[in-house]
Structures are given as structure tokens and as C-alpha cells.
Design a protein around this motif. Structure first.
Motif, PDB file in Angstrom:
ATOM      1  N   SER A   1      -6.462 -34.628   6.510  1.00 25.35           N
ATOM      2  CA  SER A   1      -6.871 -36.013   6.298  1.00 25.35           C
ATOM      3  C   SER A   1      -7.772 -36.127   5.081  1.00 25.35           C
ATOM      4  O   SER A   1      -7.684 -37.099   4.314  1.00 25.35           O
ATOM      5  CB  SER A   1      -7.595 -36.543   7.546  1.00 25.35           C
ATOM      6  N   ALA A   2      -8.653 -35.155   4.882  1.00 27.38           N
ATOM      7  CA  ALA A   2      -9.506 -35.164   3.689  1.00 27.38           C
ATOM      8  C   ALA A   2      -8.660 -35.049   2.428  1.00 27.38           C
ATOM      9  O   ALA A   2      -8.945 -35.697   1.408  1.00 27.38           O
ATOM     10  CB  ALA A   2     -10.515 -34.031   3.768  1.00 27.38           C
ATOM     11  N   ALA A   3      -7.595 -34.233   2.491  1.00 27.50           N
ATOM     12  CA  ALA A   3      -6.681 -34.142   1.351  1.00 27.50           C
ATOM     13  C   ALA A   3      -5.991 -35.479   1.108  1.00 27.50           C
ATOM     14  O   ALA A   3      -5.768 -35.881  -0.040  1.00 27.50           O
ATOM     15  CB  ALA A   3      -5.652 -33.045   1.601  1.00 27.50           C
ATOM     16  N   GLY A   4      -5.667 -36.187   2.200  1.00 28.18           N
ATOM     17  CA  GLY A   4      -5.080 -37.514   2.046  1.00 28.18           C
ATOM     18  C   GLY A   4      -6.028 -38.485   1.383  1.00 28.18           C
ATOM     19  O   GLY A   4      -5.611 -39.345   0.596  1.00 28.18           O
TER      20      GLY A   4
ATOM     21  N   ALA B   1      -4.175 -45.677   5.692  1.00 27.31           N
ATOM     22  CA  ALA B   1      -3.292 -44.973   6.616  1.00 27.31           C
ATOM     23  C   ALA B   1      -3.848 -43.600   6.988  1.00 27.31           C
ATOM     24  O   ALA B   1      -3.798 -43.186   8.160  1.00 27.31           O
ATOM     25  CB  ALA B   1      -1.897 -44.830   6.007  1.00 27.31           C
ATOM     26  N   VAL B   2      -4.390 -42.889   6.000  1.00 33.16           N
ATOM     27  CA  VAL B   2      -4.921 -41.543   6.255  1.00 33.16           C
ATOM     28  C   VAL B   2      -6.133 -41.598   7.175  1.00 33.16           C
ATOM     29  O   VAL B   2      -6.224 -40.861   8.166  1.00 33.16           O
ATOM     30  CB  VAL B   2      -5.270 -40.860   4.920  1.00 33.16           C
ATOM     31  N   VAL B   3      -7.072 -42.478   6.861  1.00 36.12           N
ATOM     32  CA  VAL B   3      -8.309 -42.531   7.651  1.00 36.12           C
ATOM     33  C   VAL B   3      -8.029 -43.083   9.047  1.00 36.12           C
ATOM     34  O   VAL B   3      -8.532 -42.551  10.048  1.00 36.12           O
ATOM     35  CB  VAL B   3      -9.368 -43.381   6.923  1.00 36.12           C
TER      36      VAL B   3
ATOM     37  N   THR C   1      -5.243 -43.001  10.759  1.00 33.04           N
ATOM     38  CA  THR C   1      -4.462 -42.053  11.550  1.00 33.04           C
ATOM     39  C   THR C   1      -5.275 -40.805  11.895  1.00 33.04           C
ATOM     40  O   THR C   1      -5.199 -40.302  13.019  1.00 33.04           O
ATOM     41  CB  THR C   1      -3.195 -41.643  10.782  1.00 33.04           C
ATOM     42  N   GLY C   2      -6.049 -40.323  10.943  1.00 29.03           N
ATOM     43  CA  GLY C   2      -6.736 -39.053  11.154  1.00 29.03           C
ATOM     44  C   GLY C   2      -8.033 -39.150  11.908  1.00 29.03           C
ATOM     45  O   GLY C   2      -8.450 -38.181  12.567  1.00 29.03           O
ATOM     46  N   PHE C   3      -8.711 -40.295  11.852  1.00 27.49           N
ATOM     47  CA  PHE C   3     -10.057 -40.373  12.410  1.00 27.49           C
ATOM     48  C   PHE C   3     -10.223 -41.444  13.481  1.00 27.49           C
ATOM     49  O   PHE C   3     -11.342 -41.734  13.887  1.00 27.49           O
ATOM     50  CB  PHE C   3     -11.059 -40.632  11.272  1.00 27.49           C
ATOM     51  N   LYS C   4      -9.128 -42.029  13.957  1.00 27.95           N
ATOM     52  CA  LYS C   4      -9.249 -43.030  15.011  1.00 27.95           C
ATOM     53  C   LYS C   4      -9.605 -42.353  16.328  1.00 27.95           C
ATOM     54  O   LYS C   4      -9.248 -41.184  16.581  1.00 27.95           O
ATOM     55  CB  LYS C   4      -7.943 -43.817  15.159  1.00 27.95           C
ATOM     56  N   THR C   5     -10.314 -43.066  17.174  1.00 26.73           N
ATOM     57  CA  THR C   5     -10.648 -42.590  18.518  1.00 26.73           C
ATOM     58  C   THR C   5     -10.291 -43.687  19.506  1.00 26.73           C
ATOM     59  O   THR C   5     -10.239 -44.874  19.161  1.00 26.73           O
ATOM     60  CB  THR C   5     -12.138 -42.248  18.649  1.00 26.73           C
TER      61      THR C   5
END
Length: 695
Positions: A453-456, A518-520, A522-526
Motif C-alpha cells: 500500500s505504501a508503494a501504491g 483506491a490504495v489508501v 483498500t489498504g487501510f480501511k477498518t
């Protein structure tokens, strides 16, 4: 009486479209401006007749005329007027009339296009008429929206409650304008194949004539897909914005093909190269649109987006798809040897970058096509069922697009014909360094396991900063730079940039915003879910949600349990806000839906869904409440609309809409086609202006 008038107008539109095709063919063969003018008149009349039919259908819905089967199945007297009108395109039959209206409307607009040579324009008008005739015949003979029922029911069955939403009132017209808009690029491609190389510079001029239609269609499709995604996000209650649903994919495939077409057309317009590939993409984009119509209407898919119709009509749609696409691609194969040539260019050049862009976009579209059709083919062949979902697309589609995104900012900084890769990378060095820093900061701020996700984040920042670097470079090179550039000079240069340049920058920056969102998200949702009594609380990420009260409310055509909830931050940094979430019951259809509560927190969303009522072990009433913390979800939709805005801005560029040419008539050099000076000069001058203006 108005209903019968609408049915007559639809049949009249069919006859006029057939006449349009016949007159255009005769005018092209006999080189007769009179017959060609008759075809254009028939196209205008067909669009008018279809508009009358569609107006009559809307009137039937607005007045709740339940003697019309389509109205009885999709409307109700208690529905608000907005959704009565929107129900006119909420069914298979009504949406097909909307499809035909957009198609004949584009056909009428094509007749007003200036600058096209006589033969090309006449052939394109004829092909467009043939497409309109096929779909109008399908509507008249298999999907009559004005069919009567007797006796008429007192109340209708009502439209699917999920479709009773403002976004869904706008989404289909926008989506269809994108879908069907590609029919014009299809018609121009088939016409070009019929004409061949009519004169020197034909393909650059053809690329110029075709590109505004492709751009307009892509803009409409982008806006339509975004509206549909936003509707699914806040209406379906599952917390996401894209599920790789087959019907979602059906709209995404022509979008990818259209994006590839736009970039390929630039090379054809500017250098006369890739003519065959551009023609192929023009055919492919509308073929994907027709494939989407088949998937949605054939009954082969089970989806909230699909129209459940009988397979027989699906087979007829498949026949239309096979005939139109098969004929066009057969003509393409026959004419392929004449599509070679054009300007030569080195692999490292702007042309080379656009070709690489096309390669990745096309392969990505193929991966989506395979993921969509493979389960259907497997089930038809073996009876086995298989599900192809997000994991497949994450492994196939996403890596392709990541590579394309990494290459994208370098393209506009390369010269035509032969570029300097080292120089382009030097001009992007600052953007690259800042993008890497963004990714590194994201990796430090979040868990190490979120490295992808950081790469995204770095990729999204790279796209945005690369677009800004391209503007800086254009300003510096717009005129010979003085020894010291003053702010006034920079402002003057910025003002002098063409709208097309700003549109491209906005589209690329919007893509970067979308990637970041989209990256954040998708990757960091709770998310969290719990049964809550009145006063109960559930925590999700940074937020705590408390159920304050639940009440029964009565809507215009539904009853609802409405929960009032308070959203507070667990760290105390944000002020509390109140949201409402509902469960609605629609008596007319016996259906229950959820209405999401959305708390907008800057770029983030706190997404609340209230579920069914239940009893806890201690005898209290409780409601299942699901909460999603969706960080940066706003950027997903904002970025998509910025992309559409960039495309729209490019449409106003003088180089895309300029029509030039004299008025004095002279014999046409296009094989004695009987054109005028204004026609032929506009064609030749268009090709010349392309090479002078650039992109």
C-alpha cells in the motif's frame, strides 16, 4: 393516445434509419450530394422521432398509465415524480429506447460535423443509420416498451427500490452516452476502411476528425462509471466502491479500449502512424459496448445491475453483436494491407511511449474480458460453476496498470520521432524523489506489512507530481526562455498553454488522485460490527459510533426504521457528528433496503449501516450496526471526476473543434465524389494544421 403515438414514432424512427442507410449507400455509390443530403435529413428525422417516442414513454410513467405493461411493472402511484421519470429507463425496454435515442442523437450530430470529405461522411452516416436500425428493430419487434395489458392494474409493481436514487436517475443517460458514443468512432472507422487512402494525409486528418468523438464518449463513460460506483458505494451497504462485478466490468472494458483509442489517435493524428491499430481500437471500443449490452440484458448474469430478460432476446442481441462486429472486423482484415505506413519513429519517443501505453491498456482490457467471460464459457461447456473475483484481478490487472502508471509521466516529456530518455528522467527527478519520499513516509506511518500500500502511495504521488512536472516543462519550453524568468512571464506562458494541454494534465493528475484514494481506502480501511441496544457503542479504527435512538418514519412509498447515531473520534481530535441510517420496507414490492449513514471527515468517510433488529440475551432490543472507517475514500470519486473534467476541457481546445476552409467550390480531388472546396480544403487543411499545431 399518446402511448400509441409513441409506438408509431418508434416504428417511424426504424423506417427512417433504414432509409438513412439506403440513401447514404446510394449517395456514396452514385456520388450524389442530393442523396447524401437526403440521408442526413433522414438521420435528423430519426433522432426526432426517437425523441418523441421516448417523451411519450416518460409521459406514460409520469401519469402512471398502468395499461402499459412496462409502466405497471416498474412504477407505482406512490413513487416521487423524479423516480417515476427515471423508471422510464429503469427497465430493459425503457433503457433500450434510451439507447436508441442516444444512438440516433449521435447520428444526427454526425451529420452536422464539418470538414469531413464527402465519401467518408456519407459512408459514416450510412453505417450509423444501420446501427440505429438494428437496435430500433430489436426494440420494436422484441422489446416493445408501449405494449398494453388488459385489464390494467390499479397499482403498479414499482421500480426496484435500489434504483430509486438520484445518482441512478443520472447514471444511465451518462453511461449510455459513453457506450453509444463509441458508435460514431465505429462508423468513422468502417467508413475509413471503405474509403481507404482517399488522398495524401488521409489518416492524420481522419485521426483528427475521429478524436473529438472518442474523447466525448470517454468523458461521458468516465462520469457514468463514477456515478454508478458512487451509487453502489452508498446504496448497497457493503462498504466498498468496486467489486469486479461482471456488469461493472462490462462498462470498464470499453473505457479501457476508449482510453487506448484516445492515445493511439494522437499518434495517427500527429504522425500518420498506427492507423491500422487506431481503426482496430475504434472497432473494439464499440464492440465492447455491445458486449456489455448483451451481458446486462441476456440473463446470463445475476447482478444487481443487470436486467433479467429472457434468453431468446439475449440471443438476438448476440446476433446483432456478431453481425456488426463480425462484418466490421472482416472488412478490417480485408483492408489491413492498405493501413500500413505512416511516419517512422524510434522506440524512445513520444510515439513509442504511447504505443507502450496502448499495449498495457489493451492487455489489461483482455484480462478483464477473460475474467468476465471465462466463468460463463466454463459453465456453458461443462456445467461447472466458478467464481472469478478480486483476487484474480489483483494478480493480473493491477500489475499491468502499475507498470503503465510508472511509464505514463515520461511520455509527454519525450520528443516526437526521437526522444531523449535521459533528459526526460532528469526533468522528472524531483517528482520521482518526492514520490519515493511519500511512499517511505506512508510505510513509516502505517504497519510494515502494508508495504504494498505504501508503494501504491508512491505511484499515486508519481502520477500527480509527474503531471505537474509536465506543466512546468511546457511553461519553460513554450517560448525560448529568457535568462531570468519573471513571474509575469511565467503567468503569460501558463495562460498561453492550449486547453488540450491543461486537459491532459488534469486527466493524469485525476488518475493519480484516484490511485491514492483506491490504495489508501483498500489498504487501510477498518470495520467492526456489533448488536447495539439504545446507548450502545461500537469502535472501528479511529471512530466510536453510539446508537442514540431508533424511530419509525414514513416515506412517500416506504416505511423505515431510522437510527440516529453519534460519531466521535477515539483520540478526541475531531468534533462529534450525528448521522442517520435506515432500513426501508417498500410495501408495493415487498422489498427491504438499507440506507447508509455517511459522515464525511475531510477526505475520509465514516460509513454506518444499520441491520436487523434482534433480542440480546438479557432481553433488550438491539440492532446490528456495521461501521467502516474508509480513509481517503473521497479521492476515489474526486479523482475520477477530475479525469472527466480534464477530458471535457480538452474538448474545448480550438484544435479539436476548429473547422476551416473556403467557400468557393471546385471539383473534388477525392475520386470525383462531387464534393465542394470547403469539404476538400477542410480535409487537407486539417491534416496540415495537425502537423503544425502538435498535440
Amino acid at each position: 393516445m399518446i402511448v400509441e403515438f409513441g409506438a408509431f414514432a418508434l416504428v417511424l424512427a426504424l423506417m427512417l434509419s433504414v432509409l438513412q442507410t439506403g440513401l447514404a449507400a446510394a449517395g456514396r455509390v452514385r456520388r450524389s450530394p442530393l442523396l447524401a443530403g437526403g440521408a442526413e435529413g433522414a438521420a435528423l428525422a430519426a433522432a426526432f422521432a426517437t425523441a418523441l417516442a421516448f417523451g411519450a414513454l416518460i409521459f406514460a410513467f409520469a401519469t402512471s398509465d398502468f395499461s402499459v405493461s412496462n409502466v405497471a411493472a416498474n412504477s407505482h402511484t406512490d413513487k416521487p415524480m423524479l423516480y417515476k421519470v427515471a423508471a422510464a429507463w429503469g427497465s430493459h425496454e425503457g433503457s433500450l429506447v434510451l439507447w436508441c435515442l442516444v444512438m440516433t442523437g449521435f447520428g444526427a450530430a454526425l451529420t452536422r460535423a464539418r470538414g469531413l470529405p464527402f465519401g467518408l461522411k456519407t459512408s459514416a452516416v450510412g453505417v450509423q443509420g444501420g446501427l440505429g436500425a438494428l437496435f430500433l428493430a430489436f426494440a420494436v419487434f422484441t422489446s416493445n416498451p408501449f405494449a398494453r395489458i388488459d385489464p390494467a392494474p390499479l397499482q403498479g409493481a414499482s421500480l426496484n427500490p435500489l434504483l430509486q436514487d438520484p445518482a441512478l436517475a443520472i447514471h444511465p443517460p451518462m453511461l449510455y452516452a459513453g457506450y453509444v458514443g463509441f458508435s460514431v468512432t465505429f462508423s468513422l472507422a468502417v467508413a475509413a476502411l471503405i474509403e481507404g487512402r482517399a488522398f495524401s494525409g488521409f489518416w492524420p486528418a481522419w485521426g483528427r476528425w475521429m478524436r473529438p468523438w472518442a474523447l466525448a464518449s470517454w468523458v461521458f463513460l468516465t462520469a457514468g462509471i463514477t456515478l454508478g460506483s458512487f451509487w453502489a458505494y452508498y446504496e448497497l451497504g457493503w462498504g466498498g466502491w468496486w467489486f469486479w462485478d461482471p456488469v461493472e466490468n462490462a462498462s470498464f472494458m470499453p473505457w479501457l479500449a476508449g482510453a487506448a483509442l484516445l492515445h493511439s489517435a494522437v499518434v495517427t493524428e500527429r504522425r500518420g502512424a498506427l492507423a491500422g491499430w487506431t481503426v482496430f481500437l475504434a472497432l473494439l471500443a464499440f464492440t465492447f459496448s455491445m458486449l456489455g449490452a448483451f451481458l446486462v440484458r441476456s440473463g446470463v448474469l445475476t447482478s444487481v445491475h443487470a436486467f433479467a430478460v429472457d434468453p431468446e432476446r439475449g440471443l438476438m442481441l448476440l446476433g446483432i453483436l456478431a453481425f456488426t462486429a463480425g462484418s466490421a472486423f472482416a472488412l478490417f482484415a480485408w483492408r489491413a494491407p492498405q493501413l500500413k505506413g505512416g511516419g517512422l519513429f524510434a522506440p524512445i519517443s513520444r510515439e513509442g511511449a504511447l504505443v507502450l501505453n496502448n499495449l498495457f491498456l489493451t492487455v489489461a482490457a483482455v484480462t478483464v474480458l477473460l475474467g468476465t467471460l471465462y466463468p460463463l464459457i466454463l459453465e456453458a461447456a461443462t456445467g461447472a460453476t466458478i467464481s472469478v473475483g478480486p483476487p484474480y484481478f489483483a494478480l493480473t490487472f493491477v500489475p499491468l496498470m502499475v507498470v503503465a502508471f510508472l511509464i505514463l509521466p515520461a511520455g509527454p516529456l519525450l520528443a516526437w520521432k526521437r526522444g531523449d530518455a535521459k533528459g526526460a528522467m532528469q526533468r522528472l527527478a524531483v517528482a520521482g524523489g518526492l514520490a519515493i519520499a511519500c511512499g517511505f513516509i506512508g510505510w513509516l506511518a502505517f504497519e510494515p506489512k502494508k508495504a504494498l500500500s505504501a508503494a501504491g502511495l508512491a505511484v499515486g504521488a508519481w502520477l500527480i507530481l509527474g503531471a505537474l512536472a509536465e506543466v512546468v516543462e511546457r511553461v519553460r519550453l513554450f517560448r525560448a526562455p529568457p535568462s531570468r524568468v519573471h513571474l509575469a512571464e511565467v503567468g503569460r506562458r501558463l495562460k498561453g498553454l492550449p486547453l488540450g494541454a491543461w486537459g491532459m494534465t488534469l486527466a493524469h493528475a485525476g488518475l493519480g488522485l484516484f490511485v491514492l484514494g483506491a490504495v489508501v481506502e483498500t489498504g487501510f480501511k477498518t470495520e467492526a460490527a456489533a448488536p447495539l441496544p439504545i446507548g450502545g457503542e461500537v469502535h472501528a479504527g479511529r471512530w466510536a459510533v453510539k446508537l442514540d435512538k431508533v424511530e419509525i418514519v414514513e416515506g412517500p412509498n416506504y416505511l423505515a426504521e431510522r437510527g440516529t447515531l453519534t460519531v466521535t473520534s477515539t483520540d478526541g481530535r475531531a468534533f462529534p457528528k450525528t448521522v442517520t441510517a435506515e432500513r426501508r420496507f417498500f410495501p408495493a414490492g415487498g422489498q427491504t433496503t438499507t440506507e447508509v449513514g455517511l459522515d464525511f471527515r475531510g477526505l475520509d468517510d465514516v460509513y454506518v449501516v444499520m441491520g436487523e433488529r434482534r433480542m440480546t440475551q438479557d432481553g433488550q432490543r438491539a440492532w446490528t450496526v456495521r461501521v467502516y472507517d474508509n480513509p481517503w475514500a473521497r479521492l476515489i470519486f474526486l479523482g475520477s471526476f477530475v479525469m472527466a473534467l480534464g477530458g471535457m476541457l480538452s474538448l474545448f481546445d480550438r484544435r479539436l473543434r476548429l473547422a476551416v476552409g473556403g467557400k468557393k467550390k471546385r471539383p473534388s480531388p477525392l475520386g470525383g465524389e462531387g464534393g465542394s472546396r470547403s469539404e476538400t480544403d477542410e480535409g487537407a487543411l486539417s491534416a496540415r494544421s495537425i502537423s503544425e499545431a502538435g498535440v
